[in-house]
Design an enzyme around this catalytic site. Structure first.
Site, PDB file in Angstrom:
ATOM      1  N   HIS A  19      36.165  43.901  34.599  1.00 33.89           N
ATOM      2  CA  HIS A  19      35.600  45.224  34.880  1.00 33.89           C
ATOM      3  C   HIS A  19      34.284  45.091  35.646  1.00 33.89           C
ATOM      4  CE1 HIS A  19      38.174  47.732  32.105  1.00 33.89           C
ATOM      5  NE2 HIS A  19      38.532  46.508  31.817  1.00 33.89           N
ATOM      6  N   ASP A 124      32.473  53.213  34.395  1.00 30.79           N
ATOM      7  CA  ASP A 124      33.825  52.741  34.116  1.00 30.79           C
ATOM      8  C   ASP A 124      34.523  53.764  33.215  1.00 30.79           C
ATOM      9  OD1 ASP A 124      36.028  51.232  33.038  1.00 30.79           O
ATOM     10  OD2 ASP A 124      34.951  49.391  33.534  1.00 30.79           O
ATOM     11  N   THR A 146      39.323  51.018  36.910  1.00 27.96           N
ATOM     12  CA  THR A 146      39.538  49.605  37.224  1.00 27.96           C
ATOM     13  C   THR A 146      41.003  49.191  37.038  1.00 27.96           C
ATOM     14  OG1 THR A 146      38.891  49.086  34.978  1.00 27.96           O
ATOM     15  CG2 THR A 146      37.189  48.858  36.662  1.00 27.96           C
ATOM     16  N   GLN A 346      38.327  31.951  42.026  1.00 27.52           N
ATOM     17  CA  GLN A 346      39.728  32.347  42.259  1.00 27.52           C
ATOM     18  C   GLN A 346      39.990  32.883  43.670  1.00 27.52           C
ATOM     19  OE1 GLN A 346      42.286  33.923  39.169  1.00 27.52           O
ATOM     20  NE2 GLN A 346      42.595  35.777  40.377  1.00 27.52           N
ATOM     21  N   HIS A 361      49.039  36.326  35.261  1.00 23.41           N
ATOM     22  CA  HIS A 361      49.307  37.265  34.165  1.00 23.41           C
ATOM     23  C   HIS A 361      49.371  38.701  34.702  1.00 23.41           C
ATOM     24  CE1 HIS A 361      45.098  37.851  34.850  1.00 23.41           C
ATOM     25  NE2 HIS A 361      44.884  38.598  33.801  1.00 23.41           N
ATOM     26  N   ASN A 365      42.891  42.918  38.878  1.00 18.85           N
ATOM     27  CA  ASN A 365      42.072  42.236  39.895  1.00 18.85           C
ATOM     28  C   ASN A 365      42.841  41.091  40.532  1.00 18.85           C
ATOM     29  OD1 ASN A 365      39.357  43.565  39.639  1.00 18.85           O
ATOM     30  ND2 ASN A 365      39.645  42.892  37.529  1.00 18.85           N
ATOM     31  N   SER A 366      43.486  40.300  39.705  1.00 22.21           N
ATOM     32  CA  SER A 366      44.247  39.163  40.248  1.00 22.21           C
ATOM     33  C   SER A 366      45.353  39.658  41.181  1.00 22.21           C
ATOM     34  CB  SER A 366      44.863  38.336  39.112  1.00 22.21           C
ATOM     35  OG  SER A 366      43.837  37.764  38.330  1.00 22.21           O
ATOM     36  N   GLU A 369      43.808  40.724  44.415  1.00 25.34           N
ATOM     37  CA  GLU A 369      43.323  39.561  45.169  1.00 25.34           C
ATOM     38  C   GLU A 369      44.487  38.846  45.860  1.00 25.34           C
ATOM     39  OE1 GLU A 369      41.262  37.568  41.981  1.00 25.34           O
ATOM     40  OE2 GLU A 369      39.698  39.113  41.938  1.00 25.34           O
ATOM     41  N   ASP A 385      48.085  46.460  30.796  1.00 26.68           N
ATOM     42  CA  ASP A 385      48.716  47.028  31.995  1.00 26.68           C
ATOM     43  C   ASP A 385      49.538  46.020  32.799  1.00 26.68           C
ATOM     44  OD1 ASP A 385      46.475  45.548  32.639  1.00 26.68           O
ATOM     45  OD2 ASP A 385      45.848  46.840  34.288  1.00 26.68           O
ATOM     46  N   GLN A 386      49.603  44.762  32.328  1.00 28.02           N
ATOM     47  CA  GLN A 386      50.136  43.695  33.187  1.00 28.02           C
ATOM     48  C   GLN A 386      51.619  43.853  33.525  1.00 28.02           C
ATOM     49  OE1 GLN A 386      48.731  40.480  30.711  1.00 28.02           O
ATOM     50  NE2 GLN A 386      46.610  41.110  31.033  1.00 28.02           N
TER      51      GLN A 386
HETATM   52  N1  UDP Z   1      38.831  34.744  37.909  1.00 33.10           N
HETATM   53  C1  UDP Z   1      38.024  33.778  38.467  1.00 33.10           C
HETATM   54  N2  UDP Z   1      38.277  32.491  38.166  1.00 33.10           N
HETATM   55  C2  UDP Z   1      39.272  32.090  37.352  1.00 33.10           C
HETATM   56  C3  UDP Z   1      40.115  33.094  36.787  1.00 33.10           C
HETATM   57  C4  UDP Z   1      39.865  34.407  37.096  1.00 33.10           C
HETATM   58  O1  UDP Z   1      37.105  34.077  39.221  1.00 33.10           O
HETATM   59  O2  UDP Z   1      39.401  30.892  37.124  1.00 33.10           O
HETATM   60  C5  UDP Z   1      38.552  36.154  38.214  1.00 33.10           C
HETATM   61  C6  UDP Z   1      39.613  36.754  39.078  1.00 33.10           C
HETATM   62  O3  UDP Z   1      39.342  36.499  40.432  1.00 33.10           O
HETATM   63  C7  UDP Z   1      39.541  38.229  38.702  1.00 33.10           C
HETATM   64  C8  UDP Z   1      39.058  38.217  37.257  1.00 33.10           C
HETATM   65  O4  UDP Z   1      38.544  36.915  37.008  1.00 33.10           O
HETATM   66  O5  UDP Z   1      38.614  38.899  39.528  1.00 33.10           O
HETATM   67  C9  UDP Z   1      40.163  38.488  36.255  1.00 33.10           C
HETATM   68  O6  UDP Z   1      40.489  39.836  36.293  1.00 33.10           O
HETATM   69  P1  UDP Z   1      41.967  40.350  36.038  1.00 33.10           P
HETATM   70  O7  UDP Z   1      41.929  41.835  36.126  1.00 33.10           O
HETATM   71  O8  UDP Z   1      42.922  39.681  36.943  1.00 33.10           O
HETATM   72  O9  UDP Z   1      42.310  39.855  34.582  1.00 33.10           O
HETATM   73  P2  UDP Z   1      41.557  39.983  33.152  1.00 33.10           P
HETATM   74  O10 UDP Z   1      40.653  38.807  33.053  1.00 33.10           O
HETATM   75  O11 UDP Z   1      40.817  41.299  33.141  1.00 33.10           O
HETATM   76  O12 UDP Z   1      42.685  39.922  32.183  1.00 33.10           O
END
Ligand code: UDP
Length: 467
Positions: A19, A124, A146, A346, A361, A365-366, A369, A385-386
């Protein structure tokens, strides 16, 4: 140096990595548009991050209390207790902060760096109480989503009673969404129904006061979800402003914006980038399950065996808390073809040409990206939400595969190996890559000058500047 600002926004993220990243990035976009951005996080979160990178930031920082200054979320007896206390103590300490900022700001007629009254609070949607505080101070309130609009629309239907639990239908038809199966719904509604009733209430509660928000900003791209975005825009002043990746990976207009800048984990930047450096194009699978997912020991062992047995290199993020679940001999058996790190940069990894596939997963954000950088995915959703994100990855954007789990909910090594082969080597994989490049270009256009997200941000800035 004094700088002329058009307006001043306070931004309050929910204090979790997934977030904080999008909201801090949006703060940088605002600064680019000459809006002063003050990022407000709990003291406890501030203490848990490495502040080296945030010190070079163009964004200002302030802290409030979440009621757990000495340990944050981990110090609370439950997530529920944390959320409740944060609301109570946070409302009070945010009011104190706004008081302080308005006193400083009230004496100034020329808009200079330090003395600038707040015009707008961007919060948020996981913190709906912030809107009430903002309104008490007569400020513009902007909700910031988000999660995807698809997911938010599902929660909104629950709030409205147009979707009812327990889910009994085998096909779920909701306006402007693809036909969904129960397993495509956010996990609290089906897979984990009854297990996290607090989360369910909490996520639906986001919509209790959203009608009072002056703006609803969503970290998505119009072109990705245009049907449901149009539907939501009939109800709220919703604007899509994403994706919020560092500018260097998109439009390159924001100088020095090459990282997320605020992490509770320490990334192994050099180790990862050096390791990727000499790997052939599209030869590496990148594996990560984000900042929260915790896998069973059995699942970790299956993944390890599956990855070691594929014909490709792999870069696997295993957070420190997950490391004890790895097979004991993993360093020796994986050294030839794999790198395991506790956290990585990442976005930089995904943008490297050596990476050919992302086992993810499907956190929002992933997902954004990977889409923004044109990387096909293998989706292994875990909760929240995955599974809904995976539905769109596979069936709408057609840039990934859904793995099938066994009756114990475990992804077996044979299945993983098969999926990797399909993405990296088959005709279907080639099509996914082509689709991924198409989305990457569309997303880039949306952020470039005149694109959908760029126009929405410019409109938002113009309007709040008139406050
Ligand atoms: N991320 C990162 N390095 C890692 C793993 C994840 O920078 O080794 C970042 C990734 O780029 C993303 C965030 O952590 O921006 C994870 O957000 P996401 O919504 O995908 O998953 P959450 O952690 O909220 O389950």
């Amino acid at each position: 140096m004094a700088k002329q600002w058009k307006a001043h926004c306070l931004l309050l993220p929910h204090p979790l990595q997934g977030h904080v990243n999008p909201m801090l990035q949006f703060s940088k976009r605002l600064v680019y548009h000459k809006v002063k951005a003050t990022f407000v996080i709990p003291h406890s979160f501030w203490k848990s991050i490495s502040t080296e990178s945030s010190s070079k930031s163009s964004v200002a920082f302030e802290t409030i209390s979440d009621g757990y200054d000495e340990g944050g979320r981990k110090a609370a007896e439950s997530t529920e207790a944390y959320i409740e206390r944060f609301q109570k103590v946070g409302s009070q300490t945010l009011s104190e902060l706004l008081d302080k900022l308005s006193k400083n700001g009230s004496c100034d007629c020329v808009i200079y760096d330090t003395f600038l009254p707040v015009d707008c609070v961007i919060y948020d949607t996981f913190l709906p109480w912030v809107l009430d505080v903002a309104k008490k101070f007569g400020l513009i309130g902007a909700a910031f989503m988000t999660q995807s609009c698809t997911v938010n629309s599902i929660y909104f239907h629950l709030h409205q009673g147009t979707l009812k639990l327990p889910i009994k239908e085998s096909k779920i038809l909701l306006p402007r969404l693809p036909e969904l199966e129960p397993s495509d719904l956010p996990s609290f509604l089906y897979l984990h129904y009854g297990m996290y009733s607090f989360f369910w209430d909490y996520l639906v509660e986001h919509f209790s006061n959203i009608g009072k928000a002056d703006w609803v900003l969503s970290n998505t791209i119009y072109e990705l979800e245009h049907e449901v975005v149009d539907w939501m825009r009939e109800m709220w002043p919703l604007r899509t402003i994403g994706p919020t990746l560092p500018s260097i990976f998109l439009d390159e207009r924001i100088r020095d914006d090459d990282d997320y800048d605020m992490s509770t984990f320490k990334p192994k930047n050099d180790i990862c980038m050096e390791w990727l450096h000499d790997k052939p194009k599209a030869s590496v699978i990148y594996v990560s399950f984000g900042s929260l997912v915790s896998l069973s020991e059995e699942q970790m062992q299956e993944l390890a065996c599956g990855l070691i047995d594929t014909d490709t290199y792999f870069l696997w993020v295993v957070r420190e808390s997950e490391e004890p679940k790895l097979p004991k001999n993993i360093p020796e058996i994986s050294s030839e073809k794999g790198l395991i790190v506790t956290w990585c940069p990442q976005v930089r990894v995904l943008s490297h040409e050596a990476v050919g596939c992302f086992v993810t997963h499907c956190g929002w954000n992933s997902t954004l990206e990977a889409l923004s950088l044109g990387v096909p995915m293998i989706g292994v959703p875990n909760w929240s939400d995955q599974s809904t994100n995976l539905k769109t990855i596979v069936d709408v954007w057609k840039v990934g595969l859904r793995v099938s789990m066994d009756e114990k909910g475990i992804l077996r090594q044979e299945v993983l190996k098969h999926c990797v082969k399909e993405v990296m080597e088959s005709e279907k994989g080639k099509e996914m890559k082509e689709n991924a490049i198409k989305w990457k270009n569309l997303i880039r256009n949306s952020v470039n000058e005149g694109g959908s997200s760029d126009q929405n941000i410019a409109e938002f800035v113009a309007k709040i500047s008139q406050h």
